[in-house]
Design a protein around this motif. Structure first.
Motif, short mmCIF file in Angstrom:
data_model
loop_
_atom_site.label_atom_id
_atom_site.label_comp_id
_atom_site.label_asym_id
_atom_site.label_seq_id
_atom_site.Cartn_x
_atom_site.Cartn_y
_atom_site.Cartn_z
N ARG A 67 0.84 -1.19 0.00
CA ARG A 67 0.00 0.00 0.00
C ARG A 67 0.88 1.25 0.00
NH1 ARG A 67 -4.63 0.29 4.45
NH2 ARG A 67 -5.26 -1.55 3.27
N LYS A 68 0.54 2.21 -0.85
CA LYS A 68 1.32 3.45 -0.95
C LYS A 68 0.72 4.51 -0.02
CE LYS A 68 3.69 1.86 -4.49
NZ LYS A 68 5.14 1.59 -4.38
N PRO A 69 1.56 5.33 0.60
CA PRO A 69 1.00 6.39 1.45
C PRO A 69 0.14 7.37 0.63
CG PRO A 69 3.38 6.18 1.78
CD PRO A 69 3.02 5.30 0.61
N VAL A 89 7.68 12.24 2.26
CA VAL A 89 6.56 11.33 1.98
C VAL A 89 6.63 10.86 0.53
CG1 VAL A 89 4.05 11.11 1.81
CG2 VAL A 89 5.08 12.42 3.70
N SER A 97 5.37 9.25 -3.04
CA SER A 97 4.09 9.24 -3.75
C SER A 97 4.26 8.60 -5.12
CB SER A 97 3.54 10.66 -3.91
OG SER A 97 4.40 11.44 -4.70
N HIS A 115 -8.37 3.27 3.44
CA HIS A 115 -7.57 3.35 2.22
C HIS A 115 -8.48 3.43 0.99
CE1 HIS A 115 -8.46 -0.96 2.24
NE2 HIS A 115 -8.03 -1.04 0.99
N ASP A 120 -3.07 4.79 1.02
CA ASP A 120 -3.64 5.35 2.25
C ASP A 120 -4.51 6.55 1.90
OD1 ASP A 120 -2.47 3.62 4.12
OD2 ASP A 120 -0.58 4.75 4.11
N TRP A 121 -3.97 7.38 1.00
CA TRP A 121 -4.69 8.57 0.55
C TRP A 121 -4.58 8.66 -0.96
CZ3 TRP A 121 -7.44 11.45 4.02
CH2 TRP A 121 -7.16 11.21 5.37
N ARG A 146 -10.86 8.82 2.23
CA ARG A 146 -9.46 8.75 1.82
C ARG A 146 -9.22 9.26 0.40
NH1 ARG A 146 -5.82 6.73 5.43
NH2 ARG A 146 -6.83 6.74 7.47
N LEU A 166 0.09 11.31 7.95
CA LEU A 166 0.77 10.05 7.60
C LEU A 166 1.86 9.70 8.60
CD1 LEU A 166 0.93 10.42 3.72
CD2 LEU A 166 -0.04 8.46 4.93
N LYS A 167 2.51 10.72 9.15
CA LYS A 167 3.58 10.46 10.12
C LYS A 167 3.05 10.30 11.54
CE LYS A 167 6.99 13.17 7.57
NZ LYS A 167 7.59 14.52 7.51
#
Lengths: 520, 65
Positions: free
Chosen positions: A23-25, A47, A49, A159, A176-177, A300, A337-338
């Motif tokens: 899964r990608k942030p 981050v 992407s 997600h 995730d987003w 999301r 995300l963090k």
């Protein structure tokens, strides 16, 4: 010289090379200026992407050309503005004529003490090219995937999943987003069945880029009812590479396909440029609309830029508004995300940028009603203003050919901290920091990427989660941030908007305001 | 109603009324409408008080029935 369009290479994405992707942030859909700027903003915050785009070239035609000071400040933070300013045409004078008389003239930046000019004109394809090249500076963080078209989106509580089609087949990607930066016609908005409410104006404009050697000054020229185009409006803008943008009002009944034909376009433009030799580079016909989504954040899936809101082009509020979206969502998404902020912070993006979009829509609608009034009383009052403008100074200011994009000040909200009314109005919480010279450089460059506690002529408290910076308040810095006050402390967000300010806060005051700004 | 003066305030109102009609003399209906629009804008700027103008707009609309 017209632009040399280069194709970006298609690279087989990992899932089609037999690799399993986690899964990608952040998955960004759309590699226009908004999606690319967002990828860079996230990368600067560490981050990663993935950017998906159905195409593999930069935008065709000049499209968004006017970049406002605040946009340039944002793009400077992202590392491309100096290149843009060097290439672009800097301008600040706008002239509006009625028939052949000048009725209104504006000077956008009468005030000194800013690194960035009020406006530059630069074709969107250059901005995209510079941003793509900037993305390449982050090979471990930004994964650009051209000719990757999103065909479906599934939403879950924590997600989203996109189905992506490529020349070699399709694959699914989890995020995730998911950031929908897919433009005014946003396929994702359509797939989600979201209502895009607003107003369509019954008017058509021809837009043309021409290549011409001429010594026109670097100014914006707007005509109401010019003798070369009776009863309609016209706009002329200078761009780099001897390219000029011309917009001509056509009326609602005009046939777009017919009007785009060179034999129709060329005689009209010959009149505007008074017989100077030119060649056509790009022609399009547009209608305009003011619309926005009711909400920009849908779990999301978050809409950014034109996918969330569109305005008429007069006032340069499309691209500039979108970049302020990027500025607003970038740090918030990174913080969420963090785990440094609650998901509620994304709600503040929704609220703040809906406010920004409404401001742009309001201004754009007013300008549009003035430029293309409905028959009847709208037309009567418009003509009354133009008639008076030649005789009375008060009416000149009412002549509206687009109120050019100014940075949005966010209204008081649960995410903004206390204000101190003894300090200047221009730096109240919610406002973007006005730049000012500091030493041999500039204030905005000193702010860094995180939260800053700025002490002016005083030591700011030291708190966790914000960098403390003390500056001597001289000249523009004093005028803009202190006014008559002897010293002050400002809490500044990562998007360079002011979160709170005090004359002499304690560390507890500052920590509380920081928590508020992070949505904790 | 607070900002807008609705009590008599115009010296020689009959004289002004005659001047108003005279200013429109010889104009077509469309020309008169255009002139009235210019007049509204000139007077609004002179008044310069947004609250008074808001009340004036409301009164004008209401009196029209």
């Amino acid at each position: 010289m017209p632009y040399d369009y280069q194709e970006f290479p298609y690279v087989t994405p990992p899932p089609l090379r037999g690799m399993t992707e986690g899964r990608k942030p952040a998955v960004i859909v759309g590699a226009g200026p908004i999606g690319l700027a967002l990828a860079v903003d996230l990368a600067l915050r560490g981050v990663p992407s993935v950017v998906l785009d159905d195409n593999n070239v930069v935008s065709v035609g000049s499209r968004a050309i006017c970049w406002a000071k605040r946009s340039l400040e944002i793009l400077d933070r992202l590392g491309v503005a100096e290149r843009m300013v060097a290439k672009g045409v800097t301008w600040k004078i706008g002239r509006t004529r009625h028939r052949d008389e000048e009725v209104f003239r504006f000077d956008l930046l009468p005030e000194g003490g800013h690194k960035m000019p009020a406006f530059i004109n630069l074709q969107q394809y250059y901005v995209e090219q510079y941003l793509v090249e900037r993305c390449r500076d982050f090979p471990d963080l930004i994964d650009l995937r051209f000719r990757n078209r999103v065909t479906a989106v599934e939403r879950f509580d924590d997600h989203a999943v996109a189905t992506v089609e490529t020349p070699e087949g399709s694959y699914r990607i989890e995020a995730d987003w998911l950031l929908a930066c897919d433009g005014a016609g946003s396929p994702i908005r359509r797939m989600m069945g979201l209502d895009f409410a607003g107003e369509l104006f019954e008017e058509r404009f021809l837009i043309a880029d021409i290549v011409m050697k001429a010594d026109f000054p670097s100014e914006r020229w707007f005509w109401f009812e010019p003798t070369f185009h009776p009863g309609q409006s016209a706009l002329l803008h200078k761009q780099p590479d001897d390219i000029y943008r011309i917009d001509l009002q056509l009326g609602w009944d005009a046939d777009p396909e017919e009007e785009k034909k060179p034999e129709k376009v060329i005689p009209r433009i010959e009149k505007v440029v008074e017989g100077r030799p030119f060649t056509l580079d790009w022609v399009s016909v547009y209608t305009f609309q003011c619309r926005r989504l009711e909400r920009f954040a849908h779990g999301r899936v978050v809409f950014v830029g034109d996918s969330a809101h569109v305005v008429s082009p007069f006032g340069a509020r499309g691209g500039n508004g979108g970049l302020q979206d990027v500025d607003n969502i970038g740090w918030k998404l990174a913080a969420v995300l963090k785990g440094e902020a609650g998901a509620a912070l994304i709600e503040s993006y929704d609220a703040e940028r809906r406010h920004g979009a409404d401001e742009n829509i309001l201004n754009s609608t007013r300008a549009t009603k003035f430029m293309t009034p409905a028959p009847g009383i709208e037309r009567t009052f418009r003509d009354a203003v133009l008639a008076l403008a030649a005789h009375a100074p008060f009416a000149r200011g009412m002549v509206n050919s687009g109120r050019l994009s100014l940075p949005c000040a966010y209204p008081p909200s649960p995410f903004l901290g206390p204000d101190e009314s003894a300090l200047p109005a221009g730096t109240a919480p919610g406002r973007p920091c006005p730049d000012a010279p500091v030493g041999n450089g500039w204030l905005l460059a000193r702010l860094g990427g995180g939260f800053t506690l700025l002490g002016l002529d005083c030591d700011p408290p030291e708190i966790e989660g914000a960098a403390s910076l003390r500056l001597d308040a001289e000249g523009w810095l004093r005028r803009r941030y202190l006014g008559e006050a002897a010293s002050a402390v400002y809490l500044i967000r990562p998007d360079q908007h002011i979160a709170a300010r005090w004359l002499a806060p304690t560390a507890e005051d500052c920590a509380a305001a920081l928590a508020v700004a992070k949505g904790l | 109603m607070a900002a807008l003066v609705t009590a008599p305030n115009l010296p020689d109102h009959d004289g002004f009324y005659a001047e108003l009609l005279a200013a429109h003399k010889g104009l077509t209906e469309a020309e008169s409408a255009a002139m009235n629009a210019r007049l509204v804008l000139i007077l609004a700027n002179h008044v310069g008080d947004r609250e008074a103008l808001r009340e004036a707009l409301a009164l004008a609309r209401k009196a029209g029935g």
